[in-house]
Enzyme design. Structure first.
Site, PDB file in Angstrom:
ATOM      1  N   CYS A   1      -8.070  12.423   0.000  1.00 58.36           N
ATOM      2  CA  CYS A   1      -8.933  13.444   0.606  1.00 58.36           C
ATOM      3  C   CYS A   1      -9.352  14.502  -0.416  1.00 58.36           C
ATOM      4  O   CYS A   1     -10.334  15.213  -0.214  1.00 58.36           O
ATOM      5  CB  CYS A   1      -8.220  14.114   1.777  1.00 58.36           C
TER       6      CYS A   1
ATOM      7  N   GLY B   1       0.846  -1.198   0.000  1.00 56.89           N
ATOM      8  CA  GLY B   1       0.000   0.000   0.000  1.00 56.89           C
ATOM      9  C   GLY B   1       0.877   1.243   0.000  1.00 56.89           C
ATOM     10  O   GLY B   1       1.679   1.424   0.923  1.00 56.89           O
TER      11      GLY B   1
ATOM     12  N   VAL C   1      -0.310  -0.250   9.610  1.00 53.37           N
ATOM     13  CA  VAL C   1      -0.648   1.156   9.888  1.00 53.37           C
ATOM     14  C   VAL C   1      -1.875   1.578   9.083  1.00 53.37           C
ATOM     15  O   VAL C   1      -2.240   0.937   8.112  1.00 53.37           O
ATOM     16  CB  VAL C   1       0.540   2.091   9.522  1.00 53.37           C
TER      17      VAL C   1
HETATM   18  P1  FAD Z   1      -5.000   4.190   1.719  1.00 53.41           P
HETATM   19  O1  FAD Z   1      -4.632   5.609   1.637  1.00 53.41           O
HETATM   20  O2  FAD Z   1      -6.379   3.801   1.305  1.00 53.41           O
HETATM   21  O3  FAD Z   1      -3.969   3.373   0.845  1.00 53.41           O
HETATM   22  C1  FAD Z   1      -4.050   1.987   0.725  1.00 53.41           C
HETATM   23  C2  FAD Z   1      -3.438   1.570  -0.600  1.00 53.41           C
HETATM   24  O4  FAD Z   1      -3.133   0.208  -0.521  1.00 53.41           O
HETATM   25  C3  FAD Z   1      -4.398   1.737  -1.759  1.00 53.41           C
HETATM   26  O5  FAD Z   1      -3.788   2.481  -2.802  1.00 53.41           O
HETATM   27  C4  FAD Z   1      -4.663   0.298  -2.220  1.00 53.41           C
HETATM   28  O6  FAD Z   1      -4.770   0.202  -3.611  1.00 53.41           O
HETATM   29  C5  FAD Z   1      -3.410  -0.402  -1.745  1.00 53.41           C
HETATM   30  N1  FAD Z   1      -3.604  -1.839  -1.506  1.00 53.41           N
HETATM   31  C6  FAD Z   1      -4.558  -2.431  -0.763  1.00 53.41           C
HETATM   32  N2  FAD Z   1      -4.385  -3.756  -0.733  1.00 53.41           N
HETATM   33  C7  FAD Z   1      -3.286  -4.003  -1.462  1.00 53.41           C
HETATM   34  C8  FAD Z   1      -2.591  -5.188  -1.805  1.00 53.41           C
HETATM   35  N3  FAD Z   1      -3.013  -6.373  -1.366  1.00 53.41           N
HETATM   36  N4  FAD Z   1      -1.509  -5.088  -2.583  1.00 53.41           N
HETATM   37  C9  FAD Z   1      -1.064  -3.887  -3.021  1.00 53.41           C
HETATM   38  N5  FAD Z   1      -1.681  -2.735  -2.742  1.00 53.41           N
HETATM   39  C10 FAD Z   1      -2.773  -2.792  -1.958  1.00 53.41           C
HETATM   40  N6  FAD Z   1      -9.110  11.614   5.928  1.00 53.41           N
HETATM   41  C11 FAD Z   1      -8.940  12.790   6.558  1.00 53.41           C
HETATM   42  O7  FAD Z   1      -8.297  12.812   7.618  1.00 53.41           O
HETATM   43  N7  FAD Z   1      -9.487  13.944   6.073  1.00 53.41           N
HETATM   44  C12 FAD Z   1     -10.188  13.973   4.917  1.00 53.41           C
HETATM   45  O8  FAD Z   1     -10.651  15.031   4.485  1.00 53.41           O
HETATM   46  C13 FAD Z   1     -10.387  12.752   4.227  1.00 53.41           C
HETATM   47  N8  FAD Z   1     -11.112  12.717   3.088  1.00 53.41           N
HETATM   48  C14 FAD Z   1     -11.247  11.533   2.421  1.00 53.41           C
HETATM   49  C15 FAD Z   1     -11.976  11.512   1.241  1.00 53.41           C
HETATM   50  C16 FAD Z   1     -12.117  10.334   0.544  1.00 53.41           C
HETATM   51  C17 FAD Z   1     -12.919  10.313  -0.707  1.00 53.41           C
HETATM   52  C18 FAD Z   1     -11.501   9.146   1.017  1.00 53.41           C
HETATM   53  C19 FAD Z   1     -11.633   7.862   0.264  1.00 53.41           C
HETATM   54  C20 FAD Z   1     -10.794   9.151   2.195  1.00 53.41           C
HETATM   55  C21 FAD Z   1     -10.657  10.343   2.910  1.00 53.41           C
HETATM   56  N9  FAD Z   1      -9.953  10.388   4.107  1.00 53.41           N
HETATM   57  C22 FAD Z   1      -9.806  11.569   4.771  1.00 53.41           C
HETATM   58  C23 FAD Z   1      -9.390   9.161   4.701  1.00 53.41           C
HETATM   59  C24 FAD Z   1      -7.922   8.996   4.355  1.00 53.41           C
HETATM   60  O9  FAD Z   1      -7.738   9.163   2.994  1.00 53.41           O
HETATM   61  C25 FAD Z   1      -7.475   7.621   4.820  1.00 53.41           C
HETATM   62  O10 FAD Z   1      -7.676   7.537   6.200  1.00 53.41           O
HETATM   63  C26 FAD Z   1      -6.027   7.351   4.512  1.00 53.41           C
HETATM   64  O11 FAD Z   1      -5.764   7.475   3.158  1.00 53.41           O
HETATM   65  C27 FAD Z   1      -5.651   5.935   4.979  1.00 53.41           C
HETATM   66  O12 FAD Z   1      -4.363   5.644   4.603  1.00 53.41           O
HETATM   67  P2  FAD Z   1      -3.918   4.129   4.389  1.00 53.41           P
HETATM   68  O13 FAD Z   1      -2.486   4.172   4.000  1.00 53.41           O
HETATM   69  O14 FAD Z   1      -4.331   3.322   5.535  1.00 53.41           O
HETATM   70  O15 FAD Z   1      -4.807   3.612   3.169  1.00 53.41           O
END
Ligand code: FAD
Length: 569
Positions: free
Chosen positions: A60, A25, A300
């Site tokens: 976001c 990710g 994370v």
């Molecule tokens: P993500 O950012 O979702 O990244 C995970 C990545 O892992 C993705 O690209 C996915 O393709 C990849 N992945 C998953 N499984 C696999 C696999 N098996 N192999 C390879 N790759 C994989 N938060 C705020 O605080 N303020 C905001 O205003 C806000 N607005 C948002 C608006 C939207 C439309 C969205 C969708 C979310 C928003 N968020 C906001 C939430 C915030 O974006 C997330 O909390 C944050 O991005 C989480 O980070 P992460 O690294 O856990 O996951």
């Protein structure tokens, strides 16, 4: 019981920095982990995999790309593969899905999304940051063309194309949480007529019901249709090719497109298959250094369970700030540092058609659910800056604090301006175990166009102090129809005539000093005004003249919100 997480000491399992770190990710949590690790250790090999085409993009910002606020898609790309390689010597493999973890062999299986070819990659440390997937309930029609969830750049691109290709005029957003409301704002910005279908009787679940009322009124005033307390049953296709969202109640909402925003679910499949411990909230269990139940695997972001620092309960909190900080903590842990993640207090903000809604810490619903009873609340509605300077807008603010020590437990605020600034101050106070006395004493910026000599944060602290020290005992609005107290409204008669609490009598503050003897001394007197200030003056006067008086916090403004939320008679 309320407790604060304690810093953890250096983990003894950390015997040496791993030489090959793989990250699953590449967005918020994964990318920040990778970049931090490189800053700490130039020699470690870092490879980051993402099944999508992009890494480090601004999820976001996606709603604002749909809304044409962000016009150029490239603005959403915070960092590219090339930048990771050139600037940080981090290898990024996009369109590469990680499909399996072999914990014994310390390998992962990766699949090239374009060719479906698979291969193994060896790790010494593995970081999981796969995020959370939008929930698609197994209901008829949710997979129809024109029904979208918003998670990736291609998702938002598809929504934009659909709006353009179908000259879309109407949309239904299913779910009234953060992402749903951001989509509402942006679809309205695109001149679509928008309806929200929400299972709960309120939008924005982190708010207590009465605090959601100004937001719901604002949405209605902006032409958004609210269908609350009603779930999604199915989505049908109309004869003309459009869609109809059918609610559980049988209600039918026509739409040219539908956005599903009913929440997200941690992507735990890999972790589950690998036998990592999953918690009761459905996220991966991690320690304070973001290490999973396997000492060589960290996790994370949206995929993990975190501890609420106020209630001590586990929760999943899909927000970008925690994901970024956790990525940093994991990197430091891998590099042998003893940094810990302090837990979360759910500080969040959303802008909705000009209104700002923000909250931090516990809400009243959550405290009650956690069995916490030793707390109090005050409501206030101060201007966002000095009233004498043109353009002051009310901030509706609710502060929750522990009794008797006054520790700040949480706050919610709604208003046109200056909302997030107040919540950020209160959030910082909570982080440092601050009390309402600290809020009352806080030295904050003031010039007429920005605040007031007594900032709303100071006022909130002072009101709470008054409650704690007995200067302003508060009556419970929810007891209104059970009390035999005299309900005294001290607003002017013209204000009283426009609406008042049932059974209240009117004796304006301006006449109180000459007429107070008319009031009974053998009954409690619950005093109310417009926002609480005149009632406080009146209650102080009456108390000092031998009356038993209590304040109805937040005044008639709060009463109307409580009544609209079904909490007051
Ligand atoms: P993500 O950012 O979702 O990244 C995970 C990545 O892992 C993705 O690209 C996915 O393709 C990849 N992945 C998953 N499984 C696999 C696999 N098996 N192999 C390879 N790759 C994989 N938060 C705020 O605080 N303020 C905001 O205003 C806000 N607005 C948002 C608006 C939207 C439309 C969205 C969708 C979310 C928003 N968020 C906001 C939430 C915030 O974006 C997330 O909390 C944050 O991005 C989480 O980070 P992460 O690294 O856990 O996951």
């Amino acid at each position: 019981m309320i407790h604060q997480t304690e810093p953890q000491s250096t983990d003894s399992r950390n015997t040496g920095t791993p030489r090959r770190v793989l990250i699953v990710g590449g967005v918020a949590g994964g990318a920040s982990c990778a970049a931090r690790l490189r800053r700490l250790d130039e020699s470690v090999e870092i490879v980051m995999f993402d099944r999508g085409r992009y890494v480090s993009f601004a999820n976001c910002g996606l709603p604002y790309y749909v809304g044409n606020i962000i016009l150029d898609e490239r603005r959403l790309l915070v960092a590219s593969r090339e930048m990771f390689r050139e600037r940080f010597n981090i290898e990024v493999q996009t369109e590469t899905e990680v499909t399996k973890i072999d914990r014994n062999a310390r390998t992962i299986t990766v699949r090239d999304v374009r060719t479906s070819n698979t291969r193994m990659e060896r790790y010494e440390a593995l970081v999981l940051s796969p995020g959370a997937a939008p929930i698609r309930p197994p209901l008829p029609g949710v997979d129809r063309p024109g029904v979208f969830a918003v998670r990736t750049i291609p998702d938002s691109r598809r929504i934009r194309s659909w709006i353009a290709d179908h000259s879309a005029k109407t949309a239904v957003v299913v779910g009234g949480g953060f992402i749903g409301l951001e989509m509402v704002e942006n679809l309205v910005h695109r001149d679509l007529s928008v309806a929200i279908l929400e299972k709960l009787p309120q939008v924005m679940p982190p708010l207590d019901p009465e605090m959601a009322i100004p937001l719901m009124e604002h949405l209605v005033a902006k032409g958004v249709l609210l269908h609350l307390g009603d779930g999604l049953a199915r989505i049908e296709e109309r004869d003309d090719g459009g869609l109809v969202v059918v609610a559980e109640s049988g209600g039918r909402l026509p739409a040219d497109l539908v956005i599903l925003a009913i929440g997200v679910r941690p992507e735990t499949m890999l972790a589950k298959d690998a036998g990592l411990e999953i918690g009761p909230r459905g996220g991966i269990v991690v320690d304070a250094q973001m290490r999973t139940s396997d000492p060589n695997i960290w996790a994370v972001g949206d995929v993990v369970e975190v501890q609420d620092v106020l209630t001590g309960q586990e929760m999943v909190l899909p927000l970008a700030g925690p994901a970024n900080r956790q990525g940093r903590v994991a990197a430091e842990s891998i590099a042998g540092r003893a940094t810990h993640f302090r837990g979360v207090q759910a500080t969040a903000v959303v802008g909705v058609l000009g209104l700002t809604v923000a909250s931090t810490g516990a809400n009243e619903k959550g405290l009650r659910r956690a069995g916490v009873t030793s707390f109090q609340r005050v409501y206030l509605h101060p201007g966002h800056h000095a009233g004498y300077y043109p353009g002051a807008h009310a901030i509706h603010l609710k502060l929750l604090f522990a009794v008797p020590d006054g520790r700040v437990l949480g706050a919610q605020a709604v208003g046109l301006e200056g909302v997030e600034k107040r919540i950020d101050v209160i959030a910082t106070a909570i982080q440092f175990n601050g009390t309402v006395h600290d809020l009352a004493k806080a030295e904050l910026c003031y010039a007429p166009q920005f605040g007031a000599a007594k900032d709303p944060v100071n006022l909130a602290g002072m009101l709470a102090q008054n409650v704690l020290n007995g200067d302003m005992p508060v009556a419970d609005w929810l007891e209104l129809d059970r009390t035999d107290a005299l309900l005294l409204d001290v607003r002017e008669p013209d204000e009283f005539a426009c609406g008042h609490v049932p059974n209240a009598i009117n004796l304006p503050l301006s006449q109180l000093r000459s007429r107070y003897v008319e009031l009974p001394k053998d009954r409690d007197i619950w005093v109310c005004c417009a926002v609480g200030q005149r009632a406080y003056f009146a209650a102080r006067f009456l108390t000092q003249h031998g009356y038993r008086s209590l304040n109805l916090s937040g005044g008639y403004t709060t009463y109307k919100a409580l009544k609209a939320a079904g909490l007051a008679p």
